[in-house]
Design an enzyme around this catalytic site. Structure first.
Site, PDB file in Angstrom:
ATOM      1  N   SER A   1     -10.424   4.195   4.997  1.00 37.69           N
ATOM      2  CA  SER A   1      -9.969   2.874   5.437  1.00 37.69           C
ATOM      3  C   SER A   1      -8.872   2.927   6.485  1.00 37.69           C
ATOM      4  CB  SER A   1      -9.548   2.011   4.250  1.00 37.69           C
ATOM      5  OG  SER A   1      -8.774   2.738   3.340  1.00 37.69           O
TER       6      SER A   1
ATOM      7  N   HIS B   1     -16.072  -0.138   3.339  1.00 35.80           N
ATOM      8  CA  HIS B   1     -16.109  -0.414   4.776  1.00 35.80           C
ATOM      9  C   HIS B   1     -17.463  -0.123   5.399  1.00 35.80           C
ATOM     10  CE1 HIS B   1     -11.791  -1.150   4.996  1.00 35.80           C
ATOM     11  NE2 HIS B   1     -11.671  -0.158   4.140  1.00 35.80           N
TER      12      HIS B   1
ATOM     13  N   LYS C   1     -15.126  -7.710   2.720  1.00 35.23           N
ATOM     14  CA  LYS C   1     -14.956  -7.173   4.073  1.00 35.23           C
ATOM     15  C   LYS C   1     -16.121  -7.662   4.940  1.00 35.23           C
ATOM     16  CE  LYS C   1     -11.648  -3.893   2.543  1.00 35.23           C
ATOM     17  NZ  LYS C   1     -11.423  -2.860   1.548  1.00 35.23           N
TER      18      LYS C   1
HETATM   19  C1  PLP Z   1     -10.570  -2.743   0.373  1.00 33.65           C
HETATM   20  C2  PLP Z   1     -10.953  -1.539  -0.404  1.00 33.65           C
HETATM   21  C3  PLP Z   1     -11.031  -1.583  -1.796  1.00 33.65           C
HETATM   22  C4  PLP Z   1     -10.579  -2.774  -2.589  1.00 33.65           C
HETATM   23  O1  PLP Z   1     -11.474  -3.804  -2.491  1.00 33.65           O
HETATM   24  P1  PLP Z   1     -10.998  -5.302  -2.788  1.00 33.65           P
HETATM   25  O2  PLP Z   1     -12.236  -6.037  -3.064  1.00 33.65           O
HETATM   26  O3  PLP Z   1     -10.284  -5.739  -1.573  1.00 33.65           O
HETATM   27  O4  PLP Z   1     -10.082  -5.222  -3.974  1.00 33.65           O
HETATM   28  C5  PLP Z   1     -11.494  -0.467  -2.461  1.00 33.65           C
HETATM   29  N1  PLP Z   1     -11.842   0.646  -1.785  1.00 33.65           N
HETATM   30  C6  PLP Z   1     -11.728   0.735  -0.449  1.00 33.65           C
HETATM   31  C7  PLP Z   1     -12.131   1.997   0.234  1.00 33.65           C
HETATM   32  C8  PLP Z   1     -11.282  -0.359   0.279  1.00 33.65           C
HETATM   33  O5  PLP Z   1     -11.160  -0.275   1.591  1.00 33.65           O
END
Ligand code: PLP
Length: 383
Positions: A175, A203, A237
């Site tokens: 990320s 992502h 996302k």
């Molecule tokens: C954003 C993210 C999460 C958390 O997800 P949310 O739904 O925002 O709690 C978990 N793992 C990764 C790799 C992320 O980028």
């Protein structure tokens, strides 16, 4: 004890965080604290977060069923819209079954703690998302971290392990760096050492693979049944909504329903969000131009930064970090961009290692080439 002093210390290190107040819909043009900016700062990779068809699906479901689920999934909170969406998600990613969680953070805590405990071991890439680190601590399993993307190191650690249950966990797209995990090789190692492989495609879902079906669809070999493979994607996302799902065998889902504490002891997400995700899936699959636009923007960015003093980290994902180095320098640059009407916050330690503060450029299919050119021009002025 003295929080004032500790906050002052954060200030001194350039590590104090402050929230901005978003007053518009999420998108590439946002109003923040009364001013409008061109934003490269969201995870809305496909430009779906404020899509009218998704909003309409949520409104319609809210009108019919209300907003609150008012109970956990195991009591009366599990709605037909959740049930239908789980089927759609499983089919979409090509796995036998799927289970919704309220957030990706909770999914990671729930899955890891349900699979490995005191007598288990979690093998984790050093740059995995914070939620996987916290999941390891909560599970009380041995937390074995391997050097970023270093499969030789991972294999050494697997070979030496005496743990009863082994789980390898990796982000698919990292990320803060945007680079990709060698997913097929990770699966081969998992199968060789009788471990599960847990892939966090937060992502990648919506962006990677045929039709945006996620990382597994970038590797045909992964689409055959692999009982050791557990897939996670988040829905806040690229999908532009909220929540997460785990996909794998029917047995896995049954186990998680019984044992994942972050599934059991929390209120189900509003059913209207499930309706919104269903609408989003149709757009993800049906509008490949969104992924094509991302590819065009990536090529434009890579060509454009060649004339800047800072390198882009190697990335073929919409996360394109420009490596600055010092915290204060990164902050100064972010401020300079802000003055030029561009929102691109600096990412600093402890989110990233010391000395690697960066501007994390998040591209979205909703960006135009002209908007990206505007960012490149501003960076050149600041250099
Ligand atoms: C954003 C993210 C999460 C958390 O997800 P949310 O739904 O925002 O709690 C978990 N793992 C990764 C790799 C992320 O980028």
């Amino acid at each position: 004890m003295d929080l004032e002093a500790r906050l002052a210390e954060l200030d001194g290190q350039g590590l104090r965080r402050r929230r901005r107040v978003l007053e518009s819909a999420q998108g590439t043009r946002v109003t923040v604290d009364g001013k409008t900016y061109l934003s490269f700062a969201s995870n809305d990779y496909l430009g779906l977060a404020s899509h009218p068809a998704i909003a309409a699906a949520a409104c319609e479901a809210a009108t019919r069923y209300g907003v609150g689920a008012s109970a956990s999934h195991l009591l009366t909170g599990h709605h037909a819209l959740h049930q239908r969406l789980e089927g759609e998600l499983a089919a979409f990613v090509g796995r036998p079954a799927a289970l919704l969680f309220a957030t990706g953070y909770m999914a990671n805590l729930g899955v890891v703690t349900a699979l490995v405990g005191r007598d288990g071991a979690l093998f984790a890439d050093r740059l995995n998302h914070a939620s996987l680190v916290d999941a390891a601590l909560l599970s009380r399993a041995e937390h074995v971290r391997y050097r970023h993307l270093d499969l030789g190191h991972l294999e050494e650690l697997l070979r030496a392990s005496r743990a009863k249950n082994k789980l390898i966990a990796s982000d698919t797209v990292f990320s803060m760096d945007g680079d990709l995990a060698p997913v097929a090789k990770l699966l081969a190692l998992a199968e060789k050492y009788n471990a599960w492989l847990y892939l966090d495609d937060a992502h990648g879902f919506g962006v990677l693979g045929e039709g945006g079906r996620g990382v597994l669809h970038s590797y045909p070999a992964l689409l055959t049944p692999h009982p050791a493979l557990i897939y996670l994607a988040t829905l806040g996302k690229a999908a532009g909504v909220s929540g997460a799902f785990v996909a794998g065998s029917e047995t896995l889902v049954e186990w998680l329903v019984n044992k994942a504490r972050t599934y059991i002891y929390t209120t189900a997400a509003p059913p209207m969000l499930a309706a919104a995700v269903s609408a989003s899936l149709k757009l993800i699959a049906g509008e490949p131009w969104r992924r094509q636009q991302l590819q065009r923007l990536m090529a434009q960015l890579k060509a454009g930064v060649a004339r800047l003093p800072w390198p882009l980290l190697p990335s073929d994902s919409p996360i394109q970090p420009l490596l600055i180095g010092g915290n204060h320098e990164a902050l100064r640059l972010a401020d300079g961009l802000l003055e030029r009407g561009i929102l691109l916050p600096a990412i600093r330690p402890p989110t990233v290692p010391e000395g690697t503060a960066r501007l994390r450029i998040s591209l979205s299919a909703a960006h135009t080439e002209a908007e990206l050119a505007q960012l490149l021009t501003a960076l050149k002025e600041l250099a």
